[in-house]
Design a protein around this motif. Structure first.
Motif, short mmCIF file in Angstrom:
data_model
loop_
_atom_site.label_atom_id
_atom_site.label_comp_id
_atom_site.label_asym_id
_atom_site.label_seq_id
_atom_site.Cartn_x
_atom_site.Cartn_y
_atom_site.Cartn_z
N HIS A 185 4.86 6.40 -2.93
CA HIS A 185 4.35 5.14 -3.62
C HIS A 185 4.32 5.34 -5.28
O HIS A 185 4.63 4.12 -5.90
CB HIS A 185 2.83 5.11 -2.28
CG HIS A 185 2.57 4.09 -1.35
ND1 HIS A 185 3.97 4.15 -0.38
CD2 HIS A 185 2.15 2.76 -1.64
CE1 HIS A 185 3.13 3.24 0.40
NE2 HIS A 185 2.28 2.26 -0.50
N THR A 227 -2.39 3.29 -7.99
CA THR A 227 -1.66 3.41 -6.89
C THR A 227 -2.65 4.96 -6.93
O THR A 227 -2.68 5.89 -6.09
CB THR A 227 0.18 2.89 -7.48
OG1 THR A 227 -0.10 1.81 -7.37
CG2 THR A 227 0.67 3.70 -5.80
N SER A 255 5.06 12.27 -2.20
CA SER A 255 4.56 10.02 -2.60
C SER A 255 4.84 9.08 -3.02
O SER A 255 5.57 9.49 -4.10
CB SER A 255 2.65 10.01 -2.77
OG SER A 255 2.97 8.67 -3.40
N TRP A 277 -3.93 8.87 2.06
CA TRP A 277 -2.33 8.71 2.03
C TRP A 277 -1.95 10.17 2.02
O TRP A 277 -0.98 10.69 2.70
CB TRP A 277 -1.82 8.05 1.67
CG TRP A 277 -2.32 6.95 2.12
CD1 TRP A 277 -2.93 5.07 2.07
CD2 TRP A 277 -1.51 5.81 2.74
NE1 TRP A 277 -3.28 4.65 1.78
CE2 TRP A 277 -2.76 4.14 3.73
CE3 TRP A 277 -1.20 6.30 4.58
CZ2 TRP A 277 -1.92 3.60 4.86
CZ3 TRP A 277 -1.16 5.59 5.25
CH2 TRP A 277 -1.56 3.70 5.36
N HIS A 278 -2.10 10.79 0.70
CA HIS A 278 -1.63 11.98 -0.23
C HIS A 278 -2.38 12.86 -0.10
O HIS A 278 -3.72 12.39 -0.82
CB HIS A 278 -0.92 11.63 -1.06
CG HIS A 278 0.62 10.52 -0.64
ND1 HIS A 278 1.47 11.04 0.22
CD2 HIS A 278 0.34 9.62 -0.98
CE1 HIS A 278 2.85 10.09 0.26
NE2 HIS A 278 1.79 8.89 -0.13
N ASP A 310 0.96 16.17 -3.62
CA ASP A 310 2.21 15.11 -3.05
C ASP A 310 2.26 13.80 -4.14
O ASP A 310 3.59 13.72 -4.57
CB ASP A 310 1.69 13.57 -1.62
CG ASP A 310 1.22 14.96 -0.60
OD1 ASP A 310 1.58 15.87 0.46
OD2 ASP A 310 0.08 14.20 0.48
N ASP A 311 1.20 13.70 -5.15
CA ASP A 311 1.38 12.66 -5.64
C ASP A 311 2.24 13.38 -7.23
O ASP A 311 2.62 13.23 -7.55
CB ASP A 311 -0.01 12.13 -6.42
CG ASP A 311 -0.66 11.68 -5.52
OD1 ASP A 311 0.26 10.99 -4.66
OD2 ASP A 311 -1.51 10.72 -5.44
N TYR A 331 -3.00 -0.88 -3.92
CA TYR A 331 -2.09 0.09 -2.64
C TYR A 331 -1.06 -0.93 -2.73
O TYR A 331 0.26 -0.29 -1.84
CB TYR A 331 -2.96 0.87 -1.80
CG TYR A 331 -1.96 1.58 -1.33
CD1 TYR A 331 -1.94 3.00 -1.95
CD2 TYR A 331 -1.68 1.94 -0.11
CE1 TYR A 331 -0.48 4.15 -1.11
CE2 TYR A 331 -0.82 2.62 0.74
CZ TYR A 331 -0.50 3.67 0.14
OH TYR A 331 -0.44 4.88 0.52
N THR A 359 -3.97 6.06 -3.59
CA THR A 359 -3.45 7.22 -2.46
C THR A 359 -4.56 8.36 -2.49
O THR A 359 -4.07 8.86 -0.76
CB THR A 359 -1.78 8.25 -3.27
OG1 THR A 359 -2.58 8.42 -4.37
CG2 THR A 359 -1.20 7.06 -3.25
N SER A 407 -5.38 -1.53 3.98
CA SER A 407 -5.11 0.08 3.61
C SER A 407 -5.31 0.84 5.16
O SER A 407 -4.79 1.26 5.85
CB SER A 407 -5.55 0.94 3.05
OG SER A 407 -4.85 2.05 2.84
#
Length: 348
Positions: A259, A290, A257, A299-300, A304-305, A160, A294, A226
Motif C-alpha cells: 500500500h 495511507t 507494505s 496492517w503494518h 514494513d512502511d 486506505y 497502515t 478496513s
C-alpha cells in the motif's frame, strides 16, 4: 526505441510466472485467478484492453460532439488516427498483459507463503523495533490518541481502501492518456517491479502484521471497511491453511507494505510527469494518509512502511532508466530522452 522497457516488463512478468508455476507444481496446489468477477482470464484481458480503448474514445467523442450523433463518427475516427497508433496499442496491450500476469502471480505466491516458509514469523522482532522507535510506546496507541477512534477511523479507512481501485485506474490512465509514450512504459514497468519486489519481501521476512498478531491493540476501533477487510482476510487465510478451501487465496503478509509502495509510486509519477500542482498535493496527501492508516489499523509495522518506501523508490528509478528518462537535479526532476514522433523531446 523502448527495448529496455520491453525487456524489463516481459522479464518481470515471465519471472513471476515461472516462480508461480514452479511453486504450484512443487506444492501440488492449483494456480488461482483471484479476481474472477469478470469471468475467466482468457476473457478478462480482451475486456480490459477494450475497456481502456472505450474509456479514451467515448467521453471525448460525447464531449466534442455536444451529443450530436452526426458529428460522433468523425470525432472518434480522428482520435483513433491521432492517438491510437501502433506505439500506443503496443503500450496498452503489453502494459496490461504484463501487469495482469505479475499481479496474478503475486497473489498466488503470497498465498503459497505459509506452505513454503512454514509457521515461523518475525512479528515479535518487528513489534519490538516499533516499541523501541516509539520509546516504549505502541505506534497504534499513539495514533489512536492523536486521531481518536471515532469518525477519523472511517476517514482513514476510506483512504486506505481507495488503494484497491487506484491501482488499475492509475495504470490505465498512464497507458492510455500519457502524452509521451515513455511515461506509460515508466509507470507500467515500475508497477510490475514493485509488485515483484513486494513478493520477494514476503519471503525474506514473513510476518502477519500487528492487526493479526496483536489484535488486542485495535479492539477499541469501530467497525469500518478496513476492519471488515481484515476479518475477511483472516477467514480467507484460515480457509486455505486449515480447511483446505479450493479456489481461494490467503492474502495475509505484512513485510513490506505495498500500500505504501504503490501510493508513493503514484505520487512520484504525478510529481514527475504532470504539471498540475493540485494533483501533486492530492496524491502526496493520499500517500501520507495511507502511511498513517497502515499503522492506525494494524496492517503494518513501521519497518514494513519503510521497506515499502525503498521498494517504490527503487522501482521508480529503475523503471525510469528502462523507459529512457534522465534524472536531473540529483534525481529531483527528470526529462525523457525518447518520445513519440508527435511529441518532441524538448516539449517535455
Amino acid at each position: 526505441m523502448y527495448r529496455p522497457a520491453y525487456a524489463l516488463l516481459v522479464g518481470v512478468a515471465a519471472t513471476m510466472g515461472a516462480l508461480a508455476v514452479t511453486a504450484a507444481l512443487v506444492l501440488d496446489r492449483p494456480l488461482v485467478d483471484p479476481e474472477g468477477f469478470l469471468g475467466p482470464s482468457w476473457l478478462r484481458l480482451p475486456l480490459l484492453i477494450l475497456g481502456a480503448f472505450l474509456l479514451d474514445i467515448l467521453p471525448r467523442t460525447l464531449w466534442y460532439s455536444r451529443m450530436k450523433p452526426a458529428l460522433m463518427p468523425d470525432i472518434a475516427r480522428e482520435r483513433i488516427r491521432e492517438h491510437w497508433d501502433r506505439e500506443r496499442i503496443t503500450l496498452v496491450v503489453l502494459g496490461l498483459v504484463s501487469f495482469y500476469i505479475t499481479y496474478v502471480c503475486y497473489r498466488n505466491l503470497k498465498s503459497f507463503l505459509p506452505f513454503i516458509m512454514g509457521e515461523d514469523k518475525y512479528d515479535r522482532e518487528l513489534h519490538l523495533i516499533d516499541r523501541a522507535l516509539m520509546f516504549g510506546h505502541e505506534p497504534a496507541t499513539i495514533l489512536h490518541t492523536i486521531f481518536g477512534t471515532g469518525f477519523s477511523a472511517h476517514i482513514l479507512s476510506t483512504i486506505y481502501l481507495w488503494f484497491l481501485p487506484l491501482v488499475p485506474l492509475a495504470l490505465a490512465a498512464w497507458l492510455v492518456w500519457s502524452r509521451n509514450i515513455t511515461f506509460g512504459y515508466w509507470f507500467a514497468t515500475s508497477q510490475c517491479l514493485a509488485w515483484s519486489l513486494g513478493t520477494a519481501s514476503y519471503y525474506a521476512l514473513p510476518t502477519l502484521g500487528p492487526g493479526f498478531q496483536y489484535s488486542y491493540l485495535y479492539a477499541d476501533l469501530p467497525d469500518t471497511g478496513s476492519s471488515a477487510l481484515m476479518e475477511s482476510l483472516f477467514y480467507g487465510r484460515k480457509g486455505v491453511i486449515r480447511d483446505g478451501a479450493e479456489g481461494a487465496v490467503q492474502s495475509v503478509a505484512g513485510f513490506a507494505s505495498l500500500h505504501v509502495a504503490i501510493t508513493l509510486l503514484v505520487a512520484l509519477m504525478v510529481q514527475y510527469t504532470l504539471r498540475n500542482k493540485v494533483l501533486h498535493i492530492v496524491f502526496w496527501t493520499n500517500f501520507a494518509i495511507t502511511v498513517v492508516a497502515t499503522l492506525y489499523f494494524g496492517w503494518h509495522y513501521i519497518a514494513d512502511d519503510l521497506a515499502g518506501v525503498v521498494i517504490a523508490l527503487f522501482s521508480f528509478w529503475l523503471g525510469g532508466l528502462a523507459s529512457g528518462q534522465k534524472f536531473d537535479r540529483r534525481g529531483l526532476s527528470s526529462h525523457p530522452t525518447s518520445t513519440t514522433s508527435q511529441v518532441p523531446v524538448d516539449a517535455d
